[in-house]
Design an enzyme around this catalytic site. Structure first.
Site, PDB file in Angstrom:
ATOM      1  N   SER A 144       0.921  -1.139  -0.086  1.00 19.43           N
ATOM      2  CA  SER A 144       0.038   0.048  -0.087  1.00 19.43           C
ATOM      3  C   SER A 144       0.867   1.184   0.016  1.00 19.43           C
ATOM      4  CB  SER A 144      -0.779   0.023   1.200  1.00 19.43           C
ATOM      5  OG  SER A 144      -1.357   1.222   1.593  1.00 19.43           O
ATOM      6  N   TYR A 157      -2.084  -0.428  10.146  1.00 19.18           N
ATOM      7  CA  TYR A 157      -2.366  -0.786   8.704  1.00 19.18           C
ATOM      8  C   TYR A 157      -1.016  -0.425   8.052  1.00 19.18           C
ATOM      9  CZ  TYR A 157      -4.000  -1.381   3.807  1.00 19.18           C
ATOM     10  OH  TYR A 157      -4.029  -1.785   2.291  1.00 19.18           O
TER      11      TYR A 157
HETATM   12  N1  LIG Z   1      -8.840  -1.405  -1.100  1.00 18.73           N
HETATM   13  C1  LIG Z   1      -7.758  -0.552  -0.964  1.00 18.73           C
HETATM   14  O1  LIG Z   1      -8.049   0.656  -0.923  1.00 18.73           O
HETATM   15  C2  LIG Z   1      -6.318  -1.062  -1.064  1.00 18.73           C
HETATM   16  C3  LIG Z   1      -5.338  -0.135  -1.010  1.00 18.73           C
HETATM   17  C4  LIG Z   1      -3.897  -0.735  -0.908  1.00 18.73           C
HETATM   18  C5  LIG Z   1      -3.630  -2.021  -0.651  1.00 18.73           C
HETATM   19  N2  LIG Z   1      -4.884  -2.813  -0.516  1.00 18.73           N
HETATM   20  C6  LIG Z   1      -4.425  -4.478  -0.298  1.00 18.73           C
HETATM   21  O2  LIG Z   1      -5.124  -5.146  -1.136  1.00 18.73           O
HETATM   22  C7  LIG Z   1      -5.337  -6.467  -0.517  1.00 18.73           C
HETATM   23  C8  LIG Z   1      -6.740  -6.953  -0.734  1.00 18.73           C
HETATM   24  O3  LIG Z   1      -7.730  -6.091  -0.276  1.00 18.73           O
HETATM   25  P1  LIG Z   1      -9.013  -5.658  -1.014  1.00 18.73           P
HETATM   26  O4  LIG Z   1      -9.129  -3.959  -0.809  1.00 18.73           O
HETATM   27  O5  LIG Z   1      -9.174  -6.358  -2.055  1.00 18.73           O
HETATM   28  O6  LIG Z   1     -10.021  -5.985   0.423  1.00 18.73           O
HETATM   29  P2  LIG Z   1     -11.252  -7.253   0.332  1.00 18.73           P
HETATM   30  O7  LIG Z   1     -12.063  -7.047  -0.861  1.00 18.73           O
HETATM   31  O8  LIG Z   1     -11.899  -6.941   1.740  1.00 18.73           O
HETATM   32  O9  LIG Z   1     -10.398  -8.626   0.286  1.00 18.73           O
HETATM   33  C9  LIG Z   1      -9.658  -9.193   1.167  1.00 18.73           C
HETATM   34  C10 LIG Z   1      -9.537 -10.654   0.892  1.00 18.73           C
HETATM   35  O10 LIG Z   1      -8.739 -11.084   1.919  1.00 18.73           O
HETATM   36  C11 LIG Z   1      -9.241 -12.187   2.553  1.00 18.73           C
HETATM   37  N3  LIG Z   1      -8.808 -12.464   3.866  1.00 18.73           N
HETATM   38  C12 LIG Z   1      -8.860 -11.502   5.091  1.00 18.73           C
HETATM   39  N4  LIG Z   1      -8.210 -12.075   5.938  1.00 18.73           N
HETATM   40  C13 LIG Z   1      -7.850 -13.324   5.629  1.00 18.73           C
HETATM   41  C14 LIG Z   1      -7.006 -14.319   6.254  1.00 18.73           C
HETATM   42  N5  LIG Z   1      -6.580 -14.343   7.563  1.00 18.73           N
HETATM   43  N6  LIG Z   1      -6.574 -15.318   5.436  1.00 18.73           N
HETATM   44  C15 LIG Z   1      -7.002 -15.776   4.161  1.00 18.73           C
HETATM   45  N7  LIG Z   1      -7.742 -14.732   3.600  1.00 18.73           N
HETATM   46  C16 LIG Z   1      -8.125 -13.460   4.158  1.00 18.73           C
HETATM   47  C17 LIG Z   1     -10.817 -12.009   2.423  1.00 18.73           C
HETATM   48  O11 LIG Z   1     -11.676 -13.278   2.382  1.00 18.73           O
HETATM   49  P3  LIG Z   1     -12.100 -13.828   3.491  1.00 18.73           P
HETATM   50  O12 LIG Z   1     -12.520 -12.733   4.759  1.00 18.73           O
HETATM   51  O13 LIG Z   1     -13.046 -14.806   3.287  1.00 18.73           O
HETATM   52  O14 LIG Z   1     -10.915 -14.561   4.371  1.00 18.73           O
HETATM   53  C18 LIG Z   1     -10.914 -11.288   0.907  1.00 18.73           C
HETATM   54  O15 LIG Z   1     -10.833 -12.323   0.061  1.00 18.73           O
HETATM   55  C19 LIG Z   1      -5.065  -6.172   0.761  1.00 18.73           C
HETATM   56  O16 LIG Z   1      -3.828  -6.680   1.090  1.00 18.73           O
HETATM   57  C20 LIG Z   1      -5.181  -4.881   1.115  1.00 18.73           C
HETATM   58  O17 LIG Z   1      -4.476  -4.061   2.125  1.00 18.73           O
HETATM   59  C21 LIG Z   1      -6.030  -2.387  -0.550  1.00 18.73           C
END
Ligand SMILES: NC(=O)c1ccc[n+]([C@@H]2O[C@H](COP(=O)([O-])OP(=O)(O)OC[C@H]3O[C@@H](n4cnc5c(N)ncnc54)[C@H](OP(=O)(O)O)[C@@H]3O)[C@@H](O)[C@H]2O)c1
Length: 268
Positions: A144, A157
């Site tokens: 991030s 975070y």
């Molecule tokens: N959205 C943003 O603005 C943003 C910005 C920068 C970086 N990111 C990064 O992008 C990545 C994906 O996030 P997203 O934004 O796409 O969020 P999201 O839609 O909430 O997806 C998160 C995914 O991670 C899984 N997950 C959560 N805890 C887990 C665990 N303990 N073991 C295995 N799987 C787990 C969730 O499924 P389950 O709950 O079923 O496990 C879900 O599939 C993250 O690393 C986040 O930090 C996001």
């Protein structure tokens, strides 16, 4: 780096960026193993990818909590047994807690570090022996822009993503020459479920967007990986933050102070 025929393991693949990465990899002919905790949502994501790409092998869907090292070991064994190995690991599973550090409980801070940092480490440690045996592999961390400079209300975070990026740099040096590459994408705000899933401490309110579509972010990450980039931001804002914080850190400090004031005012 070409995804066609590559065996690609994506954690957190049931939603958001992980789900979009799965589609982008399938588009390029990659063979998928998808992981997340909730098996229902995971299977539905795998079904959707399979339906969209009927010409590709069905994605393997394996429920796994990345904080559980033995479970991650079983996930990687499943990839080895059914796909014959792992060519690319996307460390994408993530969570967040939103609010001022002073009011955030230690358990909530630990939960963020457990998934975003230690969960990724678990995956790296389980996948490395397989990649070493293959003599090749790619580890890609979904990091991030909050790793570039700590963001107010995102202390845990930001710390988790900074730890992830530093781990990747250490590992890259330790295994250079092995044929295994390590990359970190510094991703900016993306429209996903993370903002509804996260715990908001007290009355903390998220600022409004802009949020990029997950498909656009996934496509940019994939393109950067194909080009062999190692530490990369995918938005102009992310690249600018990387530059400005080195050249004129005072500007970034002032921006973060103003943001903290706005967030506090929003709460009151
Ligand atoms: N959205 C943003 O603005 C943003 C910005 C920068 C970086 N990111 C990064 O992008 C990545 C994906 O996030 P997203 O934004 O796409 O969020 P999201 O839609 O909430 O997806 C998160 C995914 O991670 C899984 N997950 C959560 N805890 C887990 C665990 N303990 N073991 C295995 N799987 C787990 C969730 O499924 P389950 O709950 O079923 O496990 C879900 O599939 C993250 O690393 C986040 O930090 C996001």
């Amino acid at each position: 780096m070409n995804f066609a025929g590559r065996r690609v393991l994506i954690t957190g693949a049931s939603s958001g960026i992980g789900r979009a990465l799965a589609d982008a990899v399938a588009n390029r002919g990659g063979v998928l193993c998808l992981a997340a905790r909730d098996s229902f949502r995971l299977l539905r994501a795998a079904e959707e990818v399979a339906a969209r790409h009927p010409d590709q092998p069905r994605p393997l869907a394996w429920p796994c909590d990345v904080t559980d090292r033995p479970a991650v070991g079983r996930l990687v064994a499943e990839c080895r047994d059914h796909l014959g190995g792992v060519d690319v690991l996307f460390n994408n599973a993530g969570n967040c807690v939103y609010g001022p550090l002073e009011r955030t409980g230690a358990d909530d801070i630990s939960a963020v570090l457990a998934v975003n940092f230690l969960g990724a480490v678990n995956c790296v440690l389980e996948v490395l022996p397989v990649m070493r045996q293959q003599g090749a592999g790619h580890i890609v961390n979904i990091g991030s822009v909050a790793a570039l400079h700590g963001v107010p209300y995102l202390a845990a975070y930001s710390a988790s993503k900074a730890a992830l990026a530093a781990m990747a740099q250490s590992l890259r040096a330790e295994i250079h020459g092995s044929g295994i590459t390590v990359a970190t994408a510094y991703v900016d705000y993306t429209a996903t479920n993370i903002f509804t899933a996260e715990k908001k401490v007290g009355g903390a309110v998220r600022p409004h967007g802009p949020y990029a579509p997950a498909a656009k972010v996934a496509a940019a990450v994939i393109r950067a990986v194909e080009r062999g980039k190692q530490d990369f931001a995918i938005t102009t804002r992310g690249r600018a933050l990387g530059l400005v914080r080195v050249l004129t850190p005072g500007i970034v400090e002032r921006y973060m102070n103003r943001l903290a004031d706005e967030l506090r005012a929003e709460e009151e």
